[in-house]
Design a protein around this motif. Structure first.
Motif, PDB file in Angstrom:
ATOM      1  N   LEU A  66      67.280  26.201  23.848  1.00  0.00           N
ATOM      2  CA  LEU A  66      68.119  25.703  24.929  1.00  0.00           C
ATOM      3  C   LEU A  66      68.418  24.238  24.698  1.00  0.00           C
ATOM      4  O   LEU A  66      67.619  23.515  24.090  1.00  0.00           O
ATOM      5  N   ASP A  67      69.571  23.790  25.200  1.00  0.00           N
ATOM      6  CA  ASP A  67      69.951  22.396  24.984  1.00  0.00           C
ATOM      7  C   ASP A  67      69.160  21.431  25.877  1.00  0.00           C
ATOM      8  O   ASP A  67      69.052  20.254  25.571  1.00  0.00           O
ATOM      9  N   ARG A  68      68.605  21.932  26.980  1.00  0.00           N
ATOM     10  CA  ARG A  68      67.828  21.046  27.838  1.00  0.00           C
ATOM     11  C   ARG A  68      66.966  21.878  28.773  1.00  0.00           C
ATOM     12  O   ARG A  68      67.233  23.054  29.042  1.00  0.00           O
ATOM     13  N   SER A  69      65.933  21.243  29.253  1.00  0.00           N
ATOM     14  CA  SER A  69      65.063  21.789  30.280  1.00  0.00           C
ATOM     15  C   SER A  69      64.270  20.619  30.864  1.00  0.00           C
ATOM     16  O   SER A  69      63.668  19.849  30.106  1.00  0.00           O
ATOM     17  N   PRO A  70      64.299  20.397  32.161  1.00  0.00           N
ATOM     18  CA  PRO A  70      64.902  21.237  33.197  1.00  0.00           C
ATOM     19  C   PRO A  70      66.416  21.066  33.291  1.00  0.00           C
ATOM     20  O   PRO A  70      66.990  20.165  32.672  1.00  0.00           O
ATOM     21  N   ALA A  71      67.045  21.957  34.104  1.00  0.00           N
ATOM     22  CA  ALA A  71      68.490  21.909  34.333  1.00  0.00           C
ATOM     23  C   ALA A  71      68.746  21.967  35.831  1.00  0.00           C
ATOM     24  O   ALA A  71      68.035  22.662  36.564  1.00  0.00           O
ATOM     25  N   ALA A  72      69.744  21.225  36.269  1.00  0.00           N
ATOM     26  CA  ALA A  72      70.063  21.179  37.700  1.00  0.00           C
ATOM     27  C   ALA A  72      70.786  22.452  38.111  1.00  0.00           C
ATOM     28  O   ALA A  72      71.557  23.037  37.346  1.00  0.00           O
ATOM     29  N   ARG A  76      75.629  23.764  33.853  1.00  0.00           N
ATOM     30  CA  ARG A  76      75.703  24.723  32.754  1.00  0.00           C
ATOM     31  C   ARG A  76      74.633  24.402  31.723  1.00  0.00           C
ATOM     32  O   ARG A  76      74.319  23.240  31.486  1.00  0.00           O
ATOM     33  N   ILE A  77      74.128  25.463  31.129  1.00  0.00           N
ATOM     34  CA  ILE A  77      73.081  25.336  30.113  1.00  0.00           C
ATOM     35  C   ILE A  77      73.519  26.112  28.882  1.00  0.00           C
ATOM     36  O   ILE A  77      74.174  27.158  28.986  1.00  0.00           O
ATOM     37  N   THR A  78      73.171  25.583  27.706  1.00  0.00           N
ATOM     38  CA  THR A  78      73.631  26.165  26.440  1.00  0.00           C
ATOM     39  C   THR A  78      72.450  26.811  25.726  1.00  0.00           C
ATOM     40  O   THR A  78      71.411  26.176  25.511  1.00  0.00           O
ATOM     41  N   LEU A  79      72.611  28.080  25.384  1.00  0.00           N
ATOM     42  CA  LEU A  79      71.634  28.829  24.609  1.00  0.00           C
ATOM     43  C   LEU A  79      72.189  29.018  23.203  1.00  0.00           C
ATOM     44  O   LEU A  79      73.298  29.531  23.034  1.00  0.00           O
ATOM     45  N   THR A 126      63.373  29.056  38.251  1.00  0.00           N
ATOM     46  CA  THR A 126      63.358  29.163  36.790  1.00  0.00           C
ATOM     47  C   THR A 126      64.556  29.974  36.324  1.00  0.00           C
ATOM     48  O   THR A 126      64.865  31.035  36.883  1.00  0.00           O
ATOM     49  N   TRP A 127      65.208  29.422  35.303  1.00  0.00           N
ATOM     50  CA  TRP A 127      66.271  30.169  34.620  1.00  0.00           C
ATOM     51  C   TRP A 127      65.661  30.733  33.339  1.00  0.00           C
ATOM     52  O   TRP A 127      65.150  29.979  32.515  1.00  0.00           O
ATOM     53  N   SER A 152      63.247  29.911  28.557  1.00  0.00           N
ATOM     54  CA  SER A 152      63.379  29.610  29.977  1.00  0.00           C
ATOM     55  C   SER A 152      63.549  28.115  30.170  1.00  0.00           C
ATOM     56  O   SER A 152      63.237  27.308  29.287  1.00  0.00           O
ATOM     57  N   ALA A 153      64.058  27.755  31.340  1.00  0.00           N
ATOM     58  CA  ALA A 153      64.234  26.357  31.721  1.00  0.00           C
ATOM     59  C   ALA A 153      63.933  26.224  33.202  1.00  0.00           C
ATOM     60  O   ALA A 153      64.298  27.089  34.009  1.00  0.00           O
ATOM     61  N   GLU A 154      63.298  25.160  33.561  1.00  0.00           N
ATOM     62  CA  GLU A 154      63.027  24.880  34.963  1.00  0.00           C
ATOM     63  C   GLU A 154      64.307  24.446  35.658  1.00  0.00           C
ATOM     64  O   GLU A 154      65.115  23.706  35.082  1.00  0.00           O
ATOM     65  N   VAL A 155      64.519  24.917  36.859  1.00  0.00           N
ATOM     66  CA  VAL A 155      65.724  24.611  37.622  1.00  0.00           C
ATOM     67  C   VAL A 155      65.383  23.562  38.667  1.00  0.00           C
ATOM     68  O   VAL A 155      64.452  23.742  39.460  1.00  0.00           O
TER      69      VAL A 155
END
Length: 330
Positions: A66-72, A76-79, A126-127, A152-155
Motif C-alpha cells: 500500500l502507498d500509505r497507512s494510516p489513511a483518512a 483514496r489509497i493505492t494498492l 481498518t481498510w 491492511s491500513a488503519e483508517v
C-alpha cells in the motif's frame, strides 16, 4: 681416514632428501587426487543458474503493498501488486484478481511487472483486503495462480484524534438548488412576449398600409366584382362544356366580394361555414347560389343555361345593392 669419515655422510644426503620427498609425495597424492576430482565435478548451484538464465526461467511470485497507512476516511489509497511470471506466461483478459471483494475500486492500471489499483477508503477502523490471488496462463495455456497475504491500513476518523470529544453538528436538510435556465426563464419569457408584441405591431401596420395602398391603387370591390362577372360571362366556359370551371370562377368572385365587404374570410370558408356567420338578408339570398355552384363543382351537376343566367343576374343585383352610393357631384 679422517677425510674418508667426513665425506661419507655427504654422499648419503641426496638419497635421504629423495626419501623425504617421496614420502611427502605419497602422503599428498590422495589429496591431489581428491582435489582433481572435486574440480572436475559439476557444482549444481553454479551450473544451474546459467542453464535457467539460458532457458529464460523466472520463478513466479507476487508481492502486495500500500502507498500509505494510516489513511483518512474518504480519501483514496493505492494498492500495488508486483508480480513475476515465467517465460511465455501472460495475464488473461479480463484480469482476474480475488481478495478485493467489498472494496470500492476507482481505477486500475496494468504494467509489465505491476498492477496499480486505486480504492476509496470507505471502511471504518481498518481498510483490509482478503487473501490476494492473481490468475495467469502459462506457456501451455494452463491457468495458474499467484498468492499473496492480505494487506491492511488503519483508517483515521474524520472526527480527529479524539472522536469522543468531538461535537458533530446535526445533518442539515439539503438546500434545493435551481438550474441556471430556471433563473433565466422570466427574462426569456419577457423577451418572447416583447418579440411577439413587436411582430404583431409590424403585421398590423403592414396590413393597414396594404389596405391603404390597395384602396388607392386597386378598384373598389364592387367594380372589381362586376368586371370579373362580365369577363366570366364573356369567356364562353359554360357554352364550351367547361361547366365545372365556370362555377369555380363564379363561386370565387362571389366569395371574394363578400369577404371584401363583410370582413370575414369567405374565400377560405365552405358554404356551410359562411351560413354560420352573422349575415344580412341580402347575404343569405346568395347561399342557394353558392350551394348550386358547389353541386356543379363537386357533384357533376349541370345547371341549365337559364339557371346560369339567373345566377349571374342575382349576383349583379346583390353587388349593386351592397355597393356604396355614388358621391353627389358638387
Amino acid at each position: 681416514m679422517i677425510r674418508a669419515s667426513r665425506s661419507a655422510p655427504c654422499r648419503r644426503s641426496p638419497s635421504r632428501r629423495r626419501l623425504i620427498l617421496r614420502s611427502a609425495a605419497v602422503r599428498l597424492l590422495p589429496l591431489l587426487v581428491l582435489a582433481v576430482a572435486l574440480l572436475q565435478r559439476p557444482w549444481p548451484c553454479r551450473a544451474s543458474a546459467p542453464e535457467h538464465a539460458a532457458a529464460g526461467y523466472t520463478e513466479p511470485a507476487i508481492e502486495a503493498s500500500l502507498d500509505r497507512s494510516p489513511a483518512a476516511f474518504g480519501t483514496r489509497i493505492t494498492l500495488t501488486l508486483h508480480y513475476r511470471l515465467p517465460a511465455g506466461a501472460s495475464l488473461p483478459t479480463p484480469l482476474r484478481i480475488s481478495g478485493l471483494e467489498g472494496l470500492s475500486e476507482c481505477s486500475r492500471r496494468v504494467e509489465a511487472d505491476r498492477i496499480t489499483l486505486i480504492f476509496l477508503v470507505d471502511h471504518l477502523d481498518t481498510w483490509q483486503t482478503g487473501p490476494l490471488r492473481l490468475e495467469y496462463e502459462d506457456a501451455d495455456g494452463t491457468v495458474q495462480t499467484l498468492s499473496a497475504p492480505p494487506v491492511s491500513a488503519e483508517v483515521l476518523s474524520v472526527l480527529g484524534d479524539k472522536p469522543e470529544e468531538a461535537q458533530p453538528r446535526p445533518i442539515a436538510d439539503i438546500i434545493p438548488g435551481r438550474a441556471a435556465w430556471v433563473k433565466a426563464l422570466p427574462w426569456a419569457a419577457g423577451a418572447l412576449a416583447l418579440t411577439a408584441l413587436v411582430a404583431g405591431l409590424v403585421w398590423w401596420l403592414g396590413k393597414r398600409r396594404y389596405r391603404d395602398i390597395a384602396a388607392d391603387v386597386l378598384p373598389p370591390p364592387h367594380i372589381r366584382a362586376l368586371t370579373d362577372l362580365q369577363a366570366l360571362d364573356a369567356s364562353g366556359l359554360y357554352e364550351s362544356g367547361a361547366v365545372k370551371a365556370f362555377y369555380f370562377r363564379f363561386s370565387e368572385v362571389v366569395r371574394r366580394y363578400m369577404e371584401d365587404i363583410r370582413g370575414f374570410p369567405a374565400a377560405e370558408m365552405t358554404t356551410e361555414e359562411i351560413a354560420r356567420q352573422p349575415l344580412s338578408t341580402l347575404d343569405r339570398d346568395l347561399l342557394p347560389l353558392l350551394r348550386q355552384a358547389d353541386l356543379a363543382k363537386f357533384a357533376g351537376h349541370r345547371p341549365t343555361p337559364a339557371a346560369k343566367e339567373a345566377a349571374l343576374e342575382s349576383v349583379r343585383g346583390y353587388i349593386h345593392q351592397t355597393s356604396p352610393a355614388p358621391e353627389a357631384a358638387p
